[in-house]
Motif scaffolding. Structure first.
Motif, PDB file in Angstrom:
ATOM      1  N   GLN A  86       1.665  -8.491   3.668  1.00 19.82           N
ATOM      2  CA  GLN A  86       0.992  -7.244   3.318  1.00 19.82           C
ATOM      3  C   GLN A  86       0.408  -7.299   1.909  1.00 19.82           C
ATOM      4  OE1 GLN A  86       3.066  -3.604   4.111  1.00 19.82           O
ATOM      5  NE2 GLN A  86       3.707  -4.241   6.163  1.00 19.82           N
ATOM      6  N   LEU A  87       1.120  -7.967   0.992  1.00 20.41           N
ATOM      7  CA  LEU A  87       0.579  -8.141  -0.358  1.00 20.41           C
ATOM      8  C   LEU A  87      -0.725  -8.933  -0.316  1.00 20.41           C
ATOM      9  CD1 LEU A  87       3.791  -8.934  -2.446  1.00 20.41           C
ATOM     10  CD2 LEU A  87       2.290  -6.955  -2.721  1.00 20.41           C
ATOM     11  N   ALA A  98       3.236  -7.946 -18.666  1.00 19.81           N
ATOM     12  CA  ALA A  98       3.972  -6.839 -19.268  1.00 19.81           C
ATOM     13  C   ALA A  98       4.004  -5.600 -18.375  1.00 19.81           C
ATOM     14  CB  ALA A  98       3.363  -6.480 -20.628  1.00 19.81           C
ATOM     15  N   ILE A  99       2.857  -5.235 -17.770  1.00 22.68           N
ATOM     16  CA  ILE A  99       2.811  -3.983 -16.996  1.00 22.68           C
ATOM     17  C   ILE A  99       2.943  -4.205 -15.497  1.00 22.68           C
ATOM     18  CG2 ILE A  99       1.340  -2.975 -18.770  1.00 22.68           C
ATOM     19  CD1 ILE A  99      -0.980  -3.056 -16.798  1.00 22.68           C
ATOM     20  N   GLY A 100       2.742  -5.441 -15.041  1.00 15.86           N
ATOM     21  CA  GLY A 100       2.898  -5.739 -13.623  1.00 15.86           C
ATOM     22  C   GLY A 100       1.587  -5.701 -12.858  1.00 15.86           C
ATOM     23  N   MET A 101       1.538  -6.460 -11.774  1.00 20.40           N
ATOM     24  CA  MET A 101       0.311  -6.580 -10.978  1.00 20.40           C
ATOM     25  C   MET A 101       0.002  -5.308 -10.191  1.00 20.40           C
ATOM     26  SD  MET A 101       0.751 -10.580  -9.771  1.00 20.40           S
ATOM     27  CE  MET A 101       2.533 -10.571  -9.560  1.00 20.40           C
ATOM     28  N   LYS A 102       1.046  -4.545  -9.827  1.00 16.82           N
ATOM     29  CA  LYS A 102       0.842  -3.315  -9.055  1.00 16.82           C
ATOM     30  C   LYS A 102       0.041  -2.286  -9.851  1.00 16.82           C
ATOM     31  CE  LYS A 102       3.304   0.225  -6.445  1.00 16.82           C
ATOM     32  NZ  LYS A 102       4.536   0.511  -5.682  1.00 16.82           N
ATOM     33  N   LYS A 103       0.438  -2.044 -11.104  1.00 17.07           N
ATOM     34  CA  LYS A 103      -0.264  -1.049 -11.922  1.00 17.07           C
ATOM     35  C   LYS A 103      -1.711  -1.467 -12.177  1.00 17.07           C
ATOM     36  CE  LYS A 103       3.806   0.849 -14.239  1.00 17.07           C
ATOM     37  NZ  LYS A 103       4.539   0.987 -15.531  1.00 17.07           N
ATOM     38  N   LEU A 104      -1.932  -2.768 -12.344  1.00 17.45           N
ATOM     39  CA  LEU A 104      -3.303  -3.245 -12.545  1.00 17.45           C
ATOM     40  C   LEU A 104      -4.178  -2.955 -11.330  1.00 17.45           C
ATOM     41  CD1 LEU A 104      -3.492  -6.717 -14.362  1.00 17.45           C
ATOM     42  CD2 LEU A 104      -4.284  -4.495 -15.155  1.00 17.45           C
ATOM     43  N   LEU A 105      -3.639  -3.184 -10.131  1.00 13.57           N
ATOM     44  CA  LEU A 105      -4.426  -2.948  -8.923  1.00 13.57           C
ATOM     45  C   LEU A 105      -4.705  -1.462  -8.698  1.00 13.57           C
ATOM     46  CD1 LEU A 105      -3.212  -5.523  -6.224  1.00 13.57           C
ATOM     47  CD2 LEU A 105      -5.507  -5.225  -7.144  1.00 13.57           C
ATOM     48  N   LEU A 106      -3.745  -0.604  -9.032  1.00 15.85           N
ATOM     49  CA  LEU A 106      -3.989   0.837  -8.913  1.00 15.85           C
ATOM     50  C   LEU A 106      -5.067   1.281  -9.898  1.00 15.85           C
ATOM     51  CD1 LEU A 106      -0.336   2.178  -8.487  1.00 15.85           C
ATOM     52  CD2 LEU A 106      -2.129   2.083  -6.749  1.00 15.85           C
ATOM     53  N   LEU A 107      -5.065   0.686 -11.092  1.00 11.23           N
ATOM     54  CA  LEU A 107      -6.113   0.976 -12.076  1.00 11.23           C
ATOM     55  C   LEU A 107      -7.474   0.519 -11.558  1.00 11.23           C
ATOM     56  CD1 LEU A 107      -6.477   2.119 -14.946  1.00 11.23           C
ATOM     57  CD2 LEU A 107      -6.186  -0.213 -15.809  1.00 11.23           C
ATOM     58  N   ALA A 108      -7.510  -0.658 -10.911  1.00 11.20           N
ATOM     59  CA  ALA A 108      -8.758  -1.160 -10.328  1.00 11.20           C
ATOM     60  C   ALA A 108      -9.305  -0.190  -9.291  1.00 11.20           C
ATOM     61  CB  ALA A 108      -8.518  -2.531  -9.690  1.00 11.20           C
ATOM     62  N   CYS A 109      -8.415   0.386  -8.485  1.00 10.10           N
ATOM     63  CA  CYS A 109      -8.822   1.338  -7.449  1.00 10.10           C
ATOM     64  C   CYS A 109      -9.514   2.554  -8.068  1.00 10.10           C
ATOM     65  CB  CYS A 109      -7.596   1.765  -6.637  1.00 10.10           C
ATOM     66  SG  CYS A 109      -7.982   2.878  -5.273  1.00 10.10           S
ATOM     67  N   LEU A 158     -10.134   3.260  -0.769  1.00 10.02           N
ATOM     68  CA  LEU A 158      -9.007   4.167  -0.539  1.00 10.02           C
ATOM     69  C   LEU A 158      -7.891   3.488   0.246  1.00 10.02           C
ATOM     70  CD1 LEU A 158     -10.990   7.450   0.268  1.00 10.02           C
ATOM     71  CD2 LEU A 158      -9.847   6.822  -1.866  1.00 10.02           C
ATOM     72  N   ILE A 159      -8.252   2.611   1.177  1.00  8.80           N
ATOM     73  CA  ILE A 159      -7.227   1.924   1.982  1.00  8.80           C
ATOM     74  C   ILE A 159      -6.402   0.983   1.116  1.00  8.80           C
ATOM     75  CG2 ILE A 159      -6.823   0.282   3.865  1.00  8.80           C
ATOM     76  CD1 ILE A 159      -9.309   1.443   5.250  1.00  8.80           C
ATOM     77  N   TYR A 160      -7.066   0.155   0.271  1.00 12.61           N
ATOM     78  CA  TYR A 160      -6.278  -0.782  -0.529  1.00 12.61           C
ATOM     79  C   TYR A 160      -5.449  -0.050  -1.587  1.00 12.61           C
ATOM     80  CZ  TYR A 160      -8.885  -1.524  -5.041  1.00 12.61           C
ATOM     81  OH  TYR A 160      -9.435  -1.424  -6.287  1.00 12.61           O
ATOM     82  N   GLY A 161      -5.985   1.070  -2.106  1.00 11.61           N
ATOM     83  CA  GLY A 161      -5.214   1.862  -3.056  1.00 11.61           C
ATOM     84  C   GLY A 161      -3.945   2.404  -2.430  1.00 11.61           C
ATOM     85  N   TYR A 162      -4.039   2.866  -1.202  1.00  9.99           N
ATOM     86  CA  TYR A 162      -2.864   3.387  -0.486  1.00  9.99           C
ATOM     87  C   TYR A 162      -1.846   2.278  -0.228  1.00  9.99           C
ATOM     88  CZ  TYR A 162      -0.061   5.298   3.337  1.00  9.99           C
ATOM     89  OH  TYR A 162       0.982   5.705   4.135  1.00  9.99           O
ATOM     90  N   MET A 163      -2.323   1.110   0.217  1.00 11.37           N
ATOM     91  CA  MET A 163      -1.413  -0.011   0.502  1.00 11.37           C
ATOM     92  C   MET A 163      -0.667  -0.451  -0.752  1.00 11.37           C
ATOM     93  SD  MET A 163      -3.555  -2.465   3.120  1.00 11.37           S
ATOM     94  CE  MET A 163      -2.187  -3.626   3.296  1.00 11.37           C
ATOM     95  N   VAL A 164      -1.409  -0.602  -1.849  1.00  5.65           N
ATOM     96  CA  VAL A 164      -0.793  -1.064  -3.098  1.00  5.65           C
ATOM     97  C   VAL A 164       0.272  -0.087  -3.579  1.00  5.65           C
ATOM     98  CG1 VAL A 164      -1.254  -1.457  -5.570  1.00  5.65           C
ATOM     99  CG2 VAL A 164      -2.763  -2.453  -3.840  1.00  5.65           C
ATOM    100  N   SER A 165      -0.001   1.210  -3.419  1.00  3.70           N
ATOM    101  CA  SER A 165       0.942   2.224  -3.908  1.00  3.70           C
ATOM    102  C   SER A 165       2.285   2.163  -3.181  1.00  3.70           C
ATOM    103  CB  SER A 165       0.327   3.626  -3.762  1.00  3.70           C
ATOM    104  OG  SER A 165       0.228   3.992  -2.389  1.00  3.70           O
TER     105      SER A 165
END
Length: 435
Positions: free
Chosen positions: A10-11, A71-82, A182-189
């Motif tokens: 899923q990642l 430092a902040i993690g890959m998840k937060k970066l991807l949500l910021l990208a969204c 919107l789909i990738y933002g939901y998945m990452v969250s």
């Protein structure tokens, strides 16, 4: 450090969707670039600057993202990208002229760079034993999205759907990108993320930055300038350069990128048989031949040139990243993202230079003292419009000839790399430390 449990599949798919949005922005913008020029009365230099703006935002975001991802993690970066993707798309849809288009493209470029800053180290972290292959599989969604984007533009225009209410065709085509965003933002969250490979292995930040001074890494950064320009400048400007040479210029881009999708999907046997540096050498040879054919042939041979060019640039980007990740693993996320940032920065500078050079070439091929803007605004079928079309038909191949020098230089560079790597000891793999 003990990695938490995570769903690798899923990642990977969330990463692919994020990259799909990145590539849709290239494909759709390439398809509507000429239309935007006509609607907002923009010349080739202004169009070149707008297109280049995405390449400014990208290196800014990918380099800063590479520095903070640990430092902040890959998840937060991807949500910021969204968030940046959504803002850039909406601003493009409601653009009213040059500056809104400039800003919207900058935001999308920042989003695109943030995606790569998070996803390249993510793919390396979840597939430590098969990095180059999986980076190729991940990056097939870049040409894949360009194929989808250019087909959306082409089929929408061919169907003659036209405007829907107040929405013009180009606005609808851009708005389509909101769906995968919107789909990738939901998945990452909803997903759990691992730490980067460098952090998991206990390599210090100081050691990572020290590794960036390795001569081999510096050599690869310089080569990345050339591979990125060869692939991305040519792809982004095909519609502008060849529109007056063939009626289906945008389909040339679709064919080229379609070949890239297939090639990256079949990367595993190619990379394992030839080695990453061998793949890069063959890619440079095919890229040079493809650009030559695009600029020196007509009719169906232009599509042959696009086919060969697509085969050439197919493995450039992901294999450059895979080579660094495999042979210089201590450079970590910063190393991977510096590579991407360097490539996009080089493309942005080259696009601005070539946009101005293209306008200059057009001016030289028009009557003396002719004003390019007057010819650009001339009604279709008029004497001025026909003269401009002939000028574009001659100027486009000249731009390709100038660009051809770059892959020729890369052939020499990668040939030297192949010989160098034969005598080099295999790089030590990073091993996660126990908690």
């Amino acid at each position: 450090m003990q990695q938490p449990t995570f769903n690798r599949g899923q990642l990977f798919w969330a990463s692919c969707l994020a990259l799909l949005v990145t590539s849709l922005s290239f494909g759709i913008r390439a398809g509507i670039l000429s239309e935007l020029g006509t609607k907002f009365h923009l010349n080739a230099s202004q169009l070149g600057t707008i297109a280049a703006t995405a390449f400014w935002g990208f290196p800014l975001a990918v380099i800063i993202g590479g520095m903070v991802v640990d430092a902040i993690g890959m998840k937060k970066l991807l949500l910021l990208a969204c968030l940046f993707h959504a803002a850039g798309i909406l601003l493009t849809v409601f653009a009213s002229g040059y500056w809104p288009l400039f800003l919207s493209t900058l935001l999308i470029g920042i989003a695109n760079g943030t995606v790569e800053a998070a996803c390249n180290p993510l793919v390396a972290a979840i597939y430590p034993d098969n990095k180059t292959t999986k980076l190729n599989h991940f990056h097939l969604w870049f040409p894949g999205g360009i194929v989808i984007g250019t087909l959306i533009v082409f089929l929408y225009n061919k169907a003659g759907i036209g405007s829907i209410g107040r929405w013009e065709p180009w606005q609808i085509q851009v708005a389509v990108m909101l769906i995968p965003t919107l789909i990738y933002g939901y998945m990452v969250s909803r997903l759990k993320f691992p730490v980067t490979e460098r952090v998991a292995a206990g390599v210090s930040t100081g050691e990572m930055y020290k590794s960036l001074l390795n001569p081999l890494f510096i050599f690869m950064i310089i080569c990345m300038f050339g591979t990125a320009i060869t692939e991305l400048f040519t792809g982004q400007w095909i519609d502008v350069l060849l529109k007056n040479v063939t009626d289906n210029a945008i389909l040339i881009l679709t064919l080229e990128t379609g070949v890239m999708v297939i090639g990256r999907g079949l990367a595993e046997p190619v990379v394992h048989r030839l080695s990453p540096q061998g793949v890069l050498l063959i890619s440079a040879v095919l890229s040079a031949l493809g650009i030559y054919l695009l600029g020196h042939t007509t009719g169906n041979m232009v599509f042959v040139g696009a086919l060969i060019f697509g085969m050439g640039v197919c493995y450039f980007w992901p294999t450059m990243l895979g080579f660094v990740s495999e042979n210089l693993p201590k450079t970590g996320a910063v190393g991977l993202n510096l590579m991407g940032g360097a490539g996009m920065f080089a493309v942005s500078i080259y696009m601005m230079f070539m946009g101005s050079h293209y306008d200059k070439l057009l001016g030289e091929k028009l009557p003396a003292d002719a004003e390019l803007k007057v010819y650009t605004d001339a009604p279709a079928g008029s004497e001025m419009a026909n003269a401009l079309a002939e000028a574009k038909k001659a100027a486009g191949p000249q731009i390709l000839d100038t660009t051809l020098v770059i892959p020729i230089i890369l052939v020499v560079a990668f040939a030297a790399l192949v010989f160098y790597m034969r005598g080099r000891k295999k790089a030590e793999q990073l091993t996660p430390v126990s908690a």
